[in-house]
Design an enzyme around this catalytic site. Structure first.
Site, PDB file in Angstrom:
ATOM      1  N   PRO A 291       0.828  -1.204   0.000  1.00 51.70           N
ATOM      2  CA  PRO A 291       0.000   0.000   0.000  1.00 51.70           C
ATOM      3  C   PRO A 291       0.866   1.258   0.000  1.00 51.70           C
ATOM      4  O   PRO A 291       1.845   1.345   0.741  1.00 51.70           O
ATOM      5  CB  PRO A 291      -0.798  -0.113   1.302  1.00 51.70           C
ATOM      6  CG  PRO A 291       0.016  -1.030   2.164  1.00 51.70           C
ATOM      7  CD  PRO A 291       0.704  -1.968   1.243  1.00 51.70           C
TER       8      PRO A 291
ATOM      9  N   THR B 292       0.284   5.631  -0.328  1.00 46.42           N
ATOM     10  CA  THR B 292      -0.569   6.805  -0.496  1.00 46.42           C
ATOM     11  C   THR B 292      -0.194   7.541  -1.775  1.00 46.42           C
ATOM     12  O   THR B 292       0.969   7.853  -2.001  1.00 46.42           O
ATOM     13  CB  THR B 292      -0.417   7.746   0.709  1.00 46.42           C
ATOM     14  OG1 THR B 292      -0.827   7.047   1.888  1.00 46.42           O
ATOM     15  CG2 THR B 292      -1.261   8.995   0.537  1.00 46.42           C
TER      16      THR B 292
ATOM     17  N   GLY C 287      -2.492  -1.525  10.639  1.00 39.02           N
ATOM     18  CA  GLY C 287      -2.130  -1.488  12.047  1.00 39.02           C
ATOM     19  C   GLY C 287      -0.718  -0.995  12.273  1.00 39.02           C
ATOM     20  O   GLY C 287      -0.135  -1.225  13.336  1.00 39.02           O
ATOM     21  N   ALA C 288      -0.171  -0.295  11.268  1.00 33.23           N
ATOM     22  CA  ALA C 288       1.243   0.089  11.281  1.00 33.23           C
ATOM     23  C   ALA C 288       1.416   1.606  11.232  1.00 33.23           C
ATOM     24  O   ALA C 288       0.463   2.379  11.138  1.00 33.23           O
ATOM     25  CB  ALA C 288       1.941  -0.551  10.077  1.00 33.23           C
TER      26      ALA C 288
ATOM     27  N   TYR D  29      -0.673   5.029  12.851  1.00 32.42           N
ATOM     28  CA  TYR D  29      -2.081   5.373  12.698  1.00 32.42           C
ATOM     29  C   TYR D  29      -2.892   4.719  13.837  1.00 32.42           C
ATOM     30  O   TYR D  29      -2.315   4.256  14.812  1.00 32.42           O
ATOM     31  CB  TYR D  29      -2.554   5.007  11.297  1.00 32.42           C
ATOM     32  CG  TYR D  29      -1.774   5.778  10.247  1.00 32.42           C
ATOM     33  CD1 TYR D  29      -1.928   7.159  10.123  1.00 32.42           C
ATOM     34  CD2 TYR D  29      -0.823   5.154   9.440  1.00 32.42           C
ATOM     35  CE1 TYR D  29      -1.180   7.887   9.204  1.00 32.42           C
ATOM     36  CE2 TYR D  29      -0.076   5.878   8.523  1.00 32.42           C
ATOM     37  CZ  TYR D  29      -0.254   7.240   8.405  1.00 32.42           C
ATOM     38  OH  TYR D  29       0.494   7.956   7.513  1.00 32.42           O
TER      39      TYR D  29
ATOM     40  N   ARG E 167       7.906   1.282  -3.289  1.00 35.33           N
ATOM     41  CA  ARG E 167       8.352   2.301  -4.240  1.00 35.33           C
ATOM     42  C   ARG E 167       8.746   1.731  -5.602  1.00 35.33           C
ATOM     43  O   ARG E 167       8.570   2.388  -6.624  1.00 35.33           O
ATOM     44  CB  ARG E 167       9.520   3.088  -3.626  1.00 35.33           C
ATOM     45  CG  ARG E 167       9.084   4.051  -2.535  1.00 35.33           C
ATOM     46  CD  ARG E 167      10.245   4.552  -1.696  1.00 35.33           C
ATOM     47  NE  ARG E 167      10.661   3.556  -0.703  1.00 35.33           N
ATOM     48  CZ  ARG E 167      11.668   3.740   0.136  1.00 35.33           C
ATOM     49  NH1 ARG E 167      12.383   4.852   0.105  1.00 35.33           N
ATOM     50  NH2 ARG E 167      11.974   2.802   1.026  1.00 35.33           N
TER      51      ARG E 167
END
Length: 357
Positions: free
Chosen positions: A23, A25, A173-174, A177, A313
């Site tokens: 994932p 952003t 869960g990292a 956040y 990346r």
């Protein structure tokens, strides 16, 4: 020896390789947290990954961390995601939605409401807002009776994700956040059942995952964790014990996977591998560090017992990353200036490798 290009059974999904798109952003959503046609193209371009995990998707408005991110808490958002999942499936791919509640890492300018967290302790530094970076505000500490509602927000979003065509969900869960804030020794100063002891600090994570499993099934549920990362000031002082207890509590739920970032000592992660009975995804790169995941790091972690390896990346500039890794082709560099700028430049404009005639 297991290789990146071996198949892997993930619940009911047969992954054609062990390369996971992590994932990331990208802040390309439309107003109202809607997914866009460009997002459908972006993910479909990368559908050769064994599994795609999307950018963080807010499960509620108060859970939105950054402007320009997509959601899964309205009917309109669900409808906007269907062309994305359809495009990935048409190209032969599999896709999980990452459900990300930002907790205290947010701002009223972004959501129109005060951020919430386990305690009234602000994150250090600045957060993104529609008008630029601003100091992180003091969050409103959740009342004990409110906490289960925020745990349930993941489950409700998971139901919407399945309705939108996703193959499953990953709870974020990292990286500091909301779930990570409850796990933290510094962001969580609570003295009720959701704080203090290790049992108390893992409670929110376990309740959120349990609710999600009850809503959509364990084989459609994963969670990402960053042991000891300390990002956004969410520090942990008892990493082996904390995460050992968390994995032990999650093991009976028969999750699709645990997704660990390499944010603590390797020997700690290896012990967590031994303790986890199911599929383990490892991301070998520290999320804010200079080193990107490469094939050597992937092979190293496969040798240590990881089942799948996530690349972040490297997927930005290499939509055909799996084939580049398979053939030993050069990995194209990405332009950091375009990570969050919006638009299609630096998003849809990276080509597949071109073989010279």
């Amino acid at each position: 020896m297991t290789t990146l290009f071996d198949r892997h059974q993930l619940g009911s999904l047969t992954l054609p390789n062990r390369v996971v798109m992590a994932p990331m952003t990208r802040v390309r959503a439309a107003a109202g947290g809607l997914a866009t046609p460009s997002m459908a193209t972006y993910y479909a371009q990368r559908a050769t990954a064994g599994l795609i995990v999307t950018e963080g998707v807010q499960p509620s408005l108060v859970g939105q961390s950054n402007p320009g991110t997509p959601g899964l808490h309205t009917d309109e958002q669900v409808a906007s995601w269907r062309p994305v999942t359809d495009a990935v499936h048409t190209n032969g791919g599999r896709i999980f939605a990452q459900l990300m509640h930002g907790g205290r890492v947010s701002h009223p300018d972004t959501t129109g409401t005060q951020p919430v967290g386990p305690s009234a302790v602000p994150a250090p530094g600045e957060v993104f807002t529609p008008s630029g970076p601003k100091p992180a505000p003091v969050p409103r500490a959740l009342e004990t009776a409110e906490v289960p509602e925020h745990a349930l927000s993941y489950a409700r979003a998971a139901v919407r994700a399945v309705d939108a065509g996703f193959d499953g969900v990953e709870l974020h869960g990292a990286n500091g956040y909301l779930i990570s804030q409850f796990l933290s020794s510094t962001a969580n100063l609570r003295t009720d059942a959701y704080g203090g002891s290790i049992e108390g600090r893992i409670r929110f994570a376990v309740e959120a995952v349990t609710a999600t499993v009850e809503a959509v099934g364990g084989d459609r549920t994963g969670i990402r964790l960053s042991p000891g990362a300390g990002l956004w000031g969410a520090e942990e002082h008892d990493v082996p014990e904390l995460y050992g207890a968390l994995l032990a509590a999650l093991a009976p739920l028969n999750l699709a996977y645990i997704h660990l970032e390499a944010t603590t000592d390797e020997d700690v992660l290896v012990e967590l591998r031994k303790a986890w009975p199911g599929t383990l995804i490892v991301n070998p790169a520290f999320p804010t560090g200079p080193r990107k995941t490469d094939k050597a790091a992937a092979d190293h972690w496969l040798g240590l017992g990881a089942d799948l390896i996530s690349f972040g990346r490297a997927f930005i500039a290499n939509p055909d990353l799996v084939e580049r890794l398979r053939q030993g082709l050069p990995i194209a560099p990405d332009d950091k200036a375009t990570w969050y700028q919006g638009g299609d430049a630096g998003y849809l404009t990276y080509p597949a490798y071109h073989h010279a005639a």
